[in-house]
Design a protein around this motif. Structure first.
Motif, mmCIF file in Angstrom:
data_model
loop_
_atom_site.group_PDB
_atom_site.id
_atom_site.type_symbol
_atom_site.label_atom_id
_atom_site.label_comp_id
_atom_site.label_asym_id
_atom_site.label_seq_id
_atom_site.Cartn_x
_atom_site.Cartn_y
_atom_site.Cartn_z
ATOM 1 N N GLY A 62 0.763 -1.236 0.000
ATOM 2 C CA GLY A 62 0.000 0.000 0.000
ATOM 3 C C GLY A 62 0.793 1.284 0.000
ATOM 4 O O GLY A 62 2.013 1.334 -0.123
ATOM 5 N N MET A 63 0.025 2.361 0.161
ATOM 6 C CA MET A 63 0.552 3.709 0.033
ATOM 7 C C MET A 63 1.547 4.070 1.127
ATOM 8 O O MET A 63 2.515 4.796 0.891
ATOM 9 C CB MET A 63 -0.617 4.693 0.058
ATOM 10 N N ALA A 64 1.336 3.561 2.335
ATOM 11 C CA ALA A 64 2.227 3.924 3.433
ATOM 12 C C ALA A 64 3.634 3.407 3.182
ATOM 13 O O ALA A 64 4.621 4.135 3.335
ATOM 14 C CB ALA A 64 1.687 3.389 4.760
ATOM 15 N N SER A 65 3.759 2.145 2.779
ATOM 16 C CA SER A 65 5.074 1.580 2.490
ATOM 17 C C SER A 65 5.731 2.289 1.316
ATOM 18 O O SER A 65 6.929 2.588 1.340
ATOM 19 C CB SER A 65 4.946 0.088 2.204
ATOM 20 N N ALA A 66 4.934 2.584 0.269
ATOM 21 C CA ALA A 66 5.478 3.309 -0.875
ATOM 22 C C ALA A 66 5.965 4.688 -0.458
ATOM 23 O O ALA A 66 7.017 5.159 -0.905
ATOM 24 C CB ALA A 66 4.414 3.431 -1.969
ATOM 25 N N GLY A 67 5.206 5.352 0.421
ATOM 26 C CA GLY A 67 5.612 6.665 0.905
ATOM 27 C C GLY A 67 6.890 6.614 1.720
ATOM 28 O O GLY A 67 7.753 7.488 1.599
ATOM 29 N N VAL A 68 7.026 5.589 2.554
ATOM 30 C CA VAL A 68 8.257 5.435 3.344
ATOM 31 C C VAL A 68 9.454 5.290 2.422
ATOM 32 O O VAL A 68 10.492 5.957 2.606
ATOM 33 C CB VAL A 68 8.148 4.219 4.289
ATOM 34 N N ALA A 69 9.345 4.433 1.407
ATOM 35 C CA ALA A 69 10.456 4.232 0.479
ATOM 36 C C ALA A 69 10.780 5.512 -0.280
ATOM 37 O O ALA A 69 11.962 5.863 -0.457
ATOM 38 C CB ALA A 69 10.112 3.106 -0.500
ATOM 39 N N ASP A 70 9.761 6.225 -0.719
ATOM 40 C CA ASP A 70 9.956 7.454 -1.484
ATOM 41 C C ASP A 70 10.633 8.530 -0.637
ATOM 42 O O ASP A 70 11.586 9.197 -1.069
ATOM 43 C CB ASP A 70 8.599 7.955 -1.988
ATOM 44 N N LEU A 71 10.163 8.675 0.598
ATOM 45 C CA LEU A 71 10.732 9.699 1.478
ATOM 46 C C LEU A 71 12.162 9.364 1.877
ATOM 47 O O LEU A 71 13.036 10.244 1.904
ATOM 48 C CB LEU A 71 9.850 9.850 2.720
ATOM 49 N N LEU A 72 12.422 8.102 2.202
ATOM 50 C CA LEU A 72 13.786 7.711 2.561
ATOM 51 C C LEU A 72 14.728 7.912 1.385
ATOM 52 O O LEU A 72 15.871 8.346 1.563
ATOM 53 C CB LEU A 72 13.817 6.252 3.019
ATOM 54 N N GLY A 73 14.256 7.623 0.175
ATOM 55 C CA GLY A 73 15.091 7.837 -0.992
ATOM 56 C C GLY A 73 15.442 9.299 -1.189
ATOM 57 O O GLY A 73 16.576 9.640 -1.537
#
Length: 375
Positions: A62-73
């Motif tokens: 979902g969106m939360a995991s995708a957001g975590v990866a995007d922000l960490l990147g």
């Protein structure tokens, strides 16, 4: 149609908020503090990494995991490769999702799992696969779940996800405000220990303070005229949000905002980064979605007919790289096509603080748009 009168009626907002989205947005700062405490209890501050990992592999639904990866990147920049492992499967259900490690993953890589569910068999299988490959495994998930047990079996680091007591009665989706911070905060603390991201405990406390400050400015009791989140929601009532971002941290925020608008409010949105957005969206602003596309729109009976959908530019600004800004050109392009603009620029602070402020305001805006639209 948006019921703008509802925005300034706190009792009506509360009654419409059957998913407790406003409470989740307001408690984001508290969620960060709880996540810091749980990460400390799990032993993150005591870690002594033997150098940096070659690559970070991010997995979760979902969106939360995708957001975590995007922000960490965005925060790690070029210091380390961050790859999100996209799930496959026949349905978005926990039991149907599967993840696979890339062929090159091995003992010098770090697998990070972030899930608000914890019952996904595919994640447990992924953790077992990573253990056999020699990857280090870290996971943030609800305690006493299959994912927690899999991490323990892989001798990895497990951090319990910070939750609120009401979430036991009202399960929250991955887009719910607060879920992102419950998953992201321990990962930030971990990457601070590896030297990939500057997120010391005092910096994370400042993030929590900034989230509390936004909650005070954007709460349901604050009138629309002085509430940036309600104002943004009202401006997007009958518009197609065209989200243009500038700055390292703003890009992931814009993409998250577009996803939140779709998942929480059922609204389509486009997100792109400046200056490339000026080229890719020029035709869009010149076509049927432009405000000037229907010259009779000014005289339309807005009570009897549904208003025409027009594009509205939303500018999310962080500090631009090298001090060069495409915002003046963006304003010129939008106004030259009679397209309205909403702008959001955070107060001064660290990268983490400005990122937190933009996420919080856009999360509140997506929630208000959802509630006032009856979604």
């Amino acid at each position: 149609m948006l019921d703008e009168s509802l925005l300034d009626t706190p009792d009506a907002l509360s009654e419409a908020d059957r998913r407790d989205l406003l409470r989740g947005a307001a408690e984001a700062g508290a969620r960060v503090r709880t996540a810091i405490r749980l990460g400390t209890e799990a032993g993150i501050p005591d870690l002594k990494p033997d150098g940096r990992p070659r690559a970070l592999l991010m997995a979760g639904p979902g969106m939360a995991s995708a957001g975590v990866a995007d922000l960490l990147g965005a925060l790690a920049g070029s210091s380390c490769l961050i790859t999100r492992l996209h799930p496959t499967g026949v349905a978005p259900a926990a039991g149907a999702l599967r993840w696979e490690l890339p062929g090159w993953a091995g003992s010098v890589d770090l697998l990070m799992v972030a899930t608000a569910d914890g019952a996904e068999p595919g994640l447990s299988l992924l953790i077992d696969q990573a253990y056999r490959r020699g990857c280090t495994v870290v996971a943030v998930a609800p305690p006493r779940t299959p994912v927690a047990e899999a991490v323990e079996g892989a001798h990895g680091l497990f951090v319990p996800m910070a939750t609120g007591p009401y979430e036991q009665e009202v399960p929250l989706g991955a887009a719910a405000p607060g879920v992102l911070w419950a998953l992201l905060t321990p990962m930030l603390a971990l990457l601070d220990r590896t030297g990939l991201v500057a997120a010391a405990p005092d910096a994370l406390q400042k993030v929590a303070d900034r989230l509390d400050h936004v909650a005070e400015r954007c709460g349901p009791a604050i009138a629309t005229y002085s509430n940036p989140a309600k104002t943004l929601a009202a401006e997007l009532a009958d518009a197609l949000p065209v989200i243009w971002t500038e700055g390292q941290a703003a890009g992931p925020v814009g993409r998250r905002f577009a996803s939140a608008l779709a998942e929480l409010a059922g609204r389509p949105a486009l997100a792109a980064q400046l200056p490339e957005a000026l080229a890719s969206h020029t035709v869009l602003l010149s076509g049927p979605l432009a405000a000037s596309a229907d010259p009779d729109d000014f005289f339309r009976d807005r009570v009897e007919e549904t208003p025409a959908l027009h594009a509205r530019v939303v500018l999310l600004r962080d500090r631009p790289t090298g001090g060069l800004s495409a915002v003046p050109a963006a304003r010129e392009l939008a106004l030259g096509h009679d397209t309205a603009i909403s702008e959001l620029e955070p107060e001064d602070g660290s990268d983490l603080e400005t990122l937190a402020e933009m996420i919080a305001i856009t999360d509140f805006a997506a929630v208000y748009l959802s509630l006032a639209s009856g979604v």
